[in-house]
Scaffold this motif. Sequence first.
Motif, PDB file in Angstrom:
ATOM      1  N   GLY A 243       0.793  -1.221   0.000  1.00 30.74           N
ATOM      2  CA  GLY A 243       0.000   0.000   0.000  1.00 30.74           C
ATOM      3  C   GLY A 243       0.826   1.272   0.000  1.00 30.74           C
ATOM      4  O   GLY A 243       1.997   1.294  -0.399  1.00 30.74           O
ATOM      5  N   GLU A 244       0.190   2.346   0.465  1.00 26.92           N
ATOM      6  CA  GLU A 244       0.810   3.667   0.415  1.00 26.92           C
ATOM      7  C   GLU A 244       1.830   3.867   1.530  1.00 26.92           C
ATOM      8  O   GLU A 244       1.706   3.305   2.614  1.00 26.92           O
ATOM      9  N   PHE A 245       2.808   4.698   1.237  1.00 26.76           N
ATOM     10  CA  PHE A 245       3.806   5.100   2.221  1.00 26.76           C
ATOM     11  C   PHE A 245       4.274   6.504   1.837  1.00 26.76           C
ATOM     12  O   PHE A 245       3.977   7.004   0.743  1.00 26.76           O
ATOM     13  N   THR A 246       4.992   7.143   2.731  1.00 22.35           N
ATOM     14  CA  THR A 246       5.556   8.458   2.457  1.00 22.35           C
ATOM     15  C   THR A 246       7.046   8.328   2.196  1.00 22.35           C
ATOM     16  O   THR A 246       7.777   7.737   3.007  1.00 22.35           O
ATOM     17  N   LEU A 247       7.505   8.833   1.077  1.00 19.91           N
ATOM     18  CA  LEU A 247       8.936   8.939   0.805  1.00 19.91           C
ATOM     19  C   LEU A 247       9.459  10.165   1.536  1.00 19.91           C
ATOM     20  O   LEU A 247       9.083  11.285   1.201  1.00 19.91           O
TER      21      LEU A 247
END
Length: 259
Positions: A243-247
């Motif tokens: 799923g989504e993550f923050t770089l």
Amino acid sequence: MDQDERLLYSSSFGAAAAAYAEHRPDYARAAVSWALEPAPGPRVLDLGAGTGKLTATLVALGSDVTAVEPDTAMLTELRHSLPGVRALSGRAEALPLPDASVDAVLAGNAMHWFDMAVAGPEIARVLAPGGVLAGLWNVVDDSVEWVAGLAQVSGSAAIGPRDTPAGWRTATADLHLARTGGAPRFGSPERAGFPHGQRRIADSLVSTLATRAGMLVMPERERAAALTRIRAFLASRPETAHGEFTLPMLSSVLRVRRL
């Protein structure tokens, strides 16, 4: 990088203009505000504006923006996404603007492509007295363990020395144009970094890294192999596999004032 290499790399983005517009990050608003802080007025030139990543933030901050970009495909994307912005074809070395016509010149991930020996006097020419020149770069925060691993796996074509905070400081050390042709034009440089991040999934982060100049000029087989390595690394990490993550990034700013 010699002049021929700079031209090869800097002209590579047009072929990926749509992907650049879709996947490249914007800039931390606090970074853009800091860059503009000493400017004597609201007239801002976004130089090497690309598809308008920095332009959009400048508009949101209320600046009177003129965007200048040499690549036709990139300029087309900018005009499509920001139809109200004055957008001109032009280069840093030959600006299509009159003398003292802007209060600030900002460049987002672009100043390293300029021939500063020529662009410096041109930028000084179009800046009003006391005007600001600022370069902004989004760099990955390699103090985060998985980001450091990503940088190592990706190789310098995707995440180069300039794309980490320490490398950025070294790479920009000579870009402040303290003197051009023996005459001072700009004051002493100031640097600052502002936390930033981009929401990604593994596939979209791969697509983002694929828009880097070093990747775009690679032979196709090498490029495919590099992207495969990156995908495998992201799939192996708990932070990025699902799923989504923050770089984690910083918007790093180099700022000088015209004398």
